[in-house]
Write an enzyme that holds these catalytic residues in place. Structure first.
Site, PDB file in Angstrom:
ATOM      1  CG  ASP A  25      -1.961  -1.136   1.155  1.00 44.34           C
ATOM      2  OD1 ASP A  25      -1.932  -1.927   0.192  1.00 44.34           O
ATOM      3  OD2 ASP A  25      -2.752  -1.260   2.110  1.00 44.34           O
ATOM      4  CE  LYS A 130      -3.507  -4.347   1.226  1.00 44.36           C
ATOM      5  NZ  LYS A 130      -4.229  -3.531   2.188  1.00 44.36           N
ATOM      6  CB  CYS A 163      -2.236  -2.526   5.449  1.00 44.84           C
ATOM      7  SG  CYS A 163      -3.902  -1.866   5.170  1.00 44.84           S
TER       8      CYS A 163
END
Ligand code: C5J
Length: 221
Positions: A25, A130, A163
């Site tokens: 990310d 995701k 995350c």
């Protein structure tokens, strides 16, 4: 040939042929003003420190021929994969799907959803989109890793306690050995970054190892 990576709570032997670099990310939505991270009231400048170390490990991983995978958190433009309970949080004018200076917040295909230019995926490097915090939830990441015989993940990205943590916990339960590279990760909350790393390596490495970009580069070199 197996290599040893210096890590806590103990050094770890890794086989580069069965090791992948997973960069989580590193998107404009989290790192730049006007995106999802800032919409939640965060100081996004706190994540910038991870870009340089991530880049050095990315270069070393590519040179060593490691599988490199990138993830992006985000949702379909119709938000059909975004749980209402996730959308409903925060200020309504800047929620997921709302327009912002980098396009609609946390929506696939928008400029804010892109990975920062310094860490742009190279041709052939899988990019996993995701919808959740964990990279294994509702994705084909596990299939990709198993098909390539991966047993160890070098983990980098943001944010440490969200995350990164969720993904490392998911990976650990699936049997992967996760080495989290401390300086390649960052949080909006320095204390959460420190605590998140401490939790991973406590109790003999309860769900992983913690290392650094320098140690990873040395092991890959
Ligand atoms: C968050 C992430 N913090 N990539 N996402 O919402 O850690």
């Amino acid at each position: 040939m197996p290599q040893v990576i210096e890590a806590e709570p103990a050094p770890l032997s890794i086989d580069p042929a069965r090791t992948a670099l997973l960069i989580i990310d590193m998107q404009r939505d989290f790192l730049e003003p006007g995106g999802f991270g800032e919409s939640l009231g965060n100081d996004v400048s706190r994540l910038a420190a991870a870009i340089g170390p991530c880049r050095t490990v990315l270069d070393a991983a590519r040179a060593a021929g490691l599988l490199v995978l990138h993830t992006r958190e985000g949702h379909r433009p119709d938000l059909s994969d975004a749980p209402p309970a996730k959308i409903a949080r925060g200020d309504p004018s800047v929620r997921i799907g709302a327009p912002g200076p980098m396009g609609r917040i946390l929506v696939r295909g928008e400029p804010g959803h892109d990975i920062v230019p310094e860490l742009a995926p190279a041709s052939g490097e899988p990019v996993i989109d995701k919808p959740g915090k964990g990279a294994f939830y509702a994705t084909d990441l596990d299939t990709m890793l198993r098909n390539r015989g991966v047993e160890t993940l070098l983990v980098a990205g943001v944010t440490t306690e969200v995350c990164i943590h969720t993904t490392v916990r998911e990976a650990n339960d699936r049997g992967y050995r996760c080495v989290v590279l401390a300086d390649c990760c960052a949080s909006y909350f320095p204390e959460f970054h420190a605590a998140g790393l401490a939790m991973i390596k406590a109790q003999g490495g309860i769900f992983g190892w913690v290392s650094t970009s320098a140690a990873a580069i040395s092991a890959l070199g």
